[in-house]
Design an enzyme around this catalytic site. Structure first.
Site, PDB file in Angstrom:
ATOM      1  N   HIS A   1       0.849  -1.195   0.000  1.00  0.00           N
ATOM      2  CA  HIS A   1       0.000   0.000   0.000  1.00  0.00           C
ATOM      3  C   HIS A   1       0.885   1.246   0.000  1.00  0.00           C
ATOM      4  CE1 HIS A   1      -3.120  -2.753   0.441  1.00  0.00           C
ATOM      5  NE2 HIS A   1      -3.936  -2.094   1.224  1.00  0.00           N
TER       6      HIS A   1
ATOM      7  N   LYS B   1     -13.300   6.070   5.996  1.00  0.00           N
ATOM      8  CA  LYS B   1     -13.630   7.064   4.965  1.00  0.00           C
ATOM      9  C   LYS B   1     -15.142   7.154   4.768  1.00  0.00           C
ATOM     10  CE  LYS B   1     -12.468   8.250   0.173  1.00  0.00           C
ATOM     11  NZ  LYS B   1     -13.463   7.693  -0.745  1.00  0.00           N
TER      12      LYS B   1
END
Length: 946
Positions: free
Chosen positions: A157, A593
């Site tokens: 990532h 998120k």
């Protein structure tokens, strides 16, 4: 005469220790000399002036000095700004290294002071001490150990902003600082040479590019992960096993046969969700590269072992088992005649030479890519049997301690952990891609022309029918659309992995799992390549299929999904083939998120409890896989405390968690830090897995855990958490769904530059590199940009409204919240993680970023600041602190020390953003490169990206 240290802080700064102060002063002085040599003395004056102004603004709570710093920066040319950025960034690299060395020093000091009755906090000794203290018999303690299944999982990532070249320089510097710390009888000449070595590494660091010339390839990412696996982790794993064995000897008086409780997984080179660069051929190359490295390490380890085991048959008795094994080896392979002559009287060395010959053959095949028998004639299982034979023979002739504590014991631990594959590769793909591939296959086979239009019930009926049908869907030689072809080839790579080295194949993880058909589609695709087979009522499949729940809605209903899945007749057969075992992954990034910090944490906690209950109700062994990021906004924080805060029903000894980006380099760059991280994980898992759970463990003086009631989903505390989570999510969604927020966010943050930063092979958006909006933007850059501006919204926002409204309404009395903080590890972890991010936030600097969007009249800065101040007041009331992080003075003081220096970097970045927007096209590339450098610098200062 050495240059002055332009980074020297106020005399009034409270240092964690004199040792840290001394090291930072040394590094700052040497950096000052390097800066003067490379850029000239005038730059030192600019560094000192800007730092002094930002320090005054903080100390005097007066914006005027910071405004003066802003004006000075505006008058600088671009070259001088770049020099300042490079100098400040280098300082933070050095400061980070100094703090890591201080962590190591403190841990070593505590280890020296520890006693059997007062073990070091969070160590493996402490866990076994607790088990013995609570009266757990040796056989039950061994049973707890036998249930442990710990699998850290490396990912690529894009959160590591540093180049590998910078990491190597920091590693070299760490080695020098370690040597310096351990020197006791240094001569003046040696001391001066040590200082020169440190200076030279700093000078090299300053002269090395911070920003990559181009975006990294997947192969680069694989090599980056292998660097840690093959160095620090390879060296650290045997220490963990030795710690466990010594703890059992210390507290139970036994030397147990240790199970393989620690293994590593990887997504690097196999995580294709949204990354078109991870092709089937790249994954095939990754498997081969991991195998090459593992075999090379084993070959070198055997060479060292052969050097150690010099036992001669002319000196000791040789067990018949070893003699018989040598005869079998001689009948199967030809040994180098030189080795045969050299070791003719040393049977242990002769046996190891045969093993080295076999491993060398496999290594050559892995290097050249030649086909080897599937499974190979000599594999990791036979290799382990040979090592165990050596151990038994040594024990039988009085060399048991050598077998346990020498090279052989360490190699046995590594073999059980790494095998010949180094780390099992998971394959991750988005459910939408699988659906597209299945639709293409069904269309080619003439089954249905529009699979996507079917209802879920219709899909399940069709998929079930096709899973029972033995014929393949794709006619021989029929062409496939590109997506379907890539998916099928990926499954073929998985089949090859399972055939050559079964342990090399991890799980197949389905991102954005919403329906049971998402998993049955995977089974159908596996069936198409022969990886999944149903004969009668029996399924054969070497692959675990893992749902990934990422949104708040999916987390809320995950337990209902698993109930439906476990009831499906074909999936039940698949589950039986996997030993009634199910892995379930929980997404921390997208849930944050989607619903904000508080709701994401609560939804994840509830999901863990409910999933644990469903799996136990259906008699399914399970492992929760936590997709945790590095920052608090993506599930980061102390992993061992997160484990202890999990619901008791989810504790069964099994756990997986992702290690991402800068977290990998922070936790695994230095052996001592890696050892501390892993021992804390094992400590927490031992305490959490024992009957009764961690809440019955006696508290030590350093232990921040508290005895706690078991809070279930129907408890009053849970109902209060639900109310707080709803309020917090509403506040968060009011912010992010405001129609002007996205425009404001893209104006005041460097998200445009982050999207172009060449730090990973994966695009920042699920749509395309050029099409970035809130829905498509991945969670990592979302958090990254908020961190750069010092708002750090994903790590705390919503707490202010939630806590203040609940307190004002009387639905959450302060005394109840204080008791929950004292007694409920989960609630404490959420509050403490939030206050950490709030302490790192800096709204007086964030306001300068907000001015970049003055034409947007919605007062987003004031909205965020209001929630911050309400949250701060409530957190201090609940925790009883005078200031945020009073409970962790070392972290608090580190933030205080860093702030004035980081402020300078922020002001430099803001100026660059202004110039880049006003620049002519010909000027923009140089400004963008400077902005990339500013992003790296702030990431180093904040010790986090996304």
């Amino acid at each position: 005469m050495p240059a002055p240290n332009p980074w020297r802080p106020d005399d009034g700064v409270v240092w964690i220790s004199e040792s840290l102060h001394e090291v930072v002063d040394l590094l700052g002085t040497e950096l000052g000399q390097a800066v003067e040599n490379q850029y000239g003395p005038a730059l030192l004056d600019d560094i000192e002036v800007l730092h002094r102004l930002c320090r005054r603004a903080t100390n005097e709570d007066d914006p005027a000095p910071r405004a003066e710093a802003e004006a000075r920066i505006a008058a600088l040319d671009l070259d001088r700004i770049v020099e300042l950025l490079r100098s400040y960034t280098a300082f933070f690299h050095l400061l980070n290294q100094a703090e890591q060395q201080e962590i190591i020093r403190i841990n070593r000091e505590r280890a020296r002071q520890a006693t059997p009755e007062h073990p070091r906090a969070d160590a493996i000794d402490e866990a076994l001490f607790h088990l013995r203290t609570r009266g757990l018999p040796a056989e039950e303690a061994l049973a707890v150990l036998g249930r442990l299944d710990i699998q850290p999982t490396m990912t690529a990532h894009p959160t590591e902003a540093r180049r590998r070249s910078i990491l190597y320089k920091q590693q070299s510097l760490a080695t020098l600082l370690t040597q310096r710390r351990r020197q006791c009888e240094t001569t003046p000449v040696e001391a001066e040479q040590a200082r020169l070595d440190v200076h030279n590494q700093i000078a090299l660091l300053l002269a090395t590019d911070e920003v990559r010339a181009e975006r990294v390839s997947v192969e680069n990412e694989v090599e980056h992960g292998l660097y840690f696996l093959s160095n620090t982790i390879w060296e650290t794993v045997p220490r963990i096993y030795a710690d466990v064995r010594r703890a059992f000897e210390q507290y139970y008086g036994i030397t147990p046969e240790l199970p393989a409780f620690l293994r590593f997984r990887s997504w690097i080179g196999s995580d294709r969700d949204g990354n078109p660069n991870v092709t089937p051929e790249v994954t095939r190359w990754t498997v081969r590269r991991l195998r090459q490295v593992a075999l090379r390490l084993h070959y070198e380890a055997l060479r060292h072992l052969r050097r150690e085991l010099s036992l001669s048959e002319r000196q000791i008795r040789i067990p018949e088992a070893l003699t018989a094994s040598l005869a079998e080896d001689a009948a199967e392979i030809t040994l180098d005649p030189a080795w045969a002559r050299q070791f003719q009287y040393e049977p242990y060395r002769l046996k190891i030479s045969y093993m080295m010959t076999r491993v060398a053959t496999l290594l050559e095949a892995a290097r050249t890519g030649e086909e080897t028998p599937a499974p190979p004639v000599y594999d990791s299982t036979r290799y382990l049997q040979d090592l165990l034979l050596l151990r038994r023979c040594l024990e039988a002739t009085g060399f048991g301690e050598l077998a346990r504590d020498g090279q052989l014991g360490r190699l046995l631990a590594r073999t059980r952990t790494f095998g010949f594959h180094m780390a099992a590769l998971d394959i991750r793909q988005h459910s939408r891609v699988h659906e597209e591939a299945v639709a293409a296959l069904l269309r080619i086979a003439g089954v249905t022309g529009d699979y996507a239009a079917l209802t879920e019930a219709e899909r399940l009926e069709l998929l079930t029918r096709e899973l029972h049908n033995p014929r393949p869907l794709r006619p021989h030689g029929a062409p496939l659309p590109e997506t379907a072809r890539m998916v099928i080839e990926t499954f073929e790579v998985a089949r090859e992995m399972a055939a050559q080295e079964p342990a090399a194949l991890g799980s197949l993880i389905v991102s954005m799992t919403h329906a049971v058909s998402d998993l049955l589609e995977v089974m159908l695709l596996a069936k198409e390549v022969g990886l999944w087979r149903l004969e009668g009522d029996t399924v054969t499949c070497p692959l675990d299929i893992v749902p990934l729940f990422e949104t708040i809605e999916d987390l809320e209903t995950a337990h209902l999904f698993m109930e439906t899945l476990f009831e499906h007749p074909v999936y039940r057969k698949h589950l039986a083939a996997r030993g009634h075992f199910q892995e379930i992954m929980l997404g921390y990034s997208d849930s944050n998120k989607d619903g904000g910090f508080w709701m994401a944490n609560w939804a994840l906690h509830k999901a863990q409890e409910r999933l644990g209950r469903v799996c136990r109700d259906y008699g399914v062994d399970f492992r929760l896989f936590h997709g945790r990021g590095g920052t608090v906004g993506r599930g980061g924080g102390r992993a061992n405390r997160a484990i202890l805060a999990m619901p008791p029903v989810s504790h069964n000894g099994r756990i997986r968690f992702t290690e991402q980006g800068e977290v990998i380099s922070f936790r695994y760059a230095l052996p001592e830090i890696a050892h501390r991280h892993l021992e804390q994980i094992v400590n927490a898992m031992l305490l959490a897995t024992v009957p009764g759970g961690p809440r019955e463990a006696p508290a030590t003086a350093e232990d921040t855990r508290r005895p706690a009631s078991r809070v279930t989903s129907d408890a009053p505390e849970a109902r209060l958490m639900e109310e707080l989570a709803d309020r917090a999510m509403q506040a968060y969604r009011d912010l992010i769904h405001d129609e002007q927020l996205w425009t404001w966010y893209t104006r005041i943050t460097p998200i445009a530059q982050i999207s172009r930063l060449p730090i990973a092979s994966r695009p920042v958006s699920r749509k395309s590199a050029d099409e970035v909006d809130f829905e498509g933007l991945r969670a990592i850059p979302w958090v990254f940009a908020w961190t750069q501006t010092r708002y750090i919204v994903p790590g705390w926002y919503g707490l202010g409204r939630a806590l203040a409204e609940a307190l004002d309404a009387g639905s959450a009395p302060l005394d109840i919240l204080r008791r929950m903080y004292r007694e409920w590890p989960f609630f404490r972890a959420v509050i403490d993680n939030a206050q950490l991010e709030m302490a790192r936030a800096r709204l007086e600097i964030a306001r300068h970023y907000a001015r970049l969007a003055d034409d947007i009249h919605k007062p987003f800065h004031d909205i965020i600041a209001t929630d911050f101040h309400r949250a701060r007041t409530a957190v201090l009331q609940i925790t009883g602190q005078a200031e945020l992080l009073d409970i962790s003075r070392a972290v608090q003081q580190s933030i205080v020390l860093r702030n004035p220096y980081t402020d300078v970097l922020n002001l430099l970045q803001i100026e660059l953003m202004k110039r880049e927007r006003a620049a002519r096209p010909a000027e923009r590339e140089a400004l963008r490169q400077a902005l990339f450098l500013s992003i790296n610098g702030i990431a180093a200062a904040m010790q986090s990206t996304g």
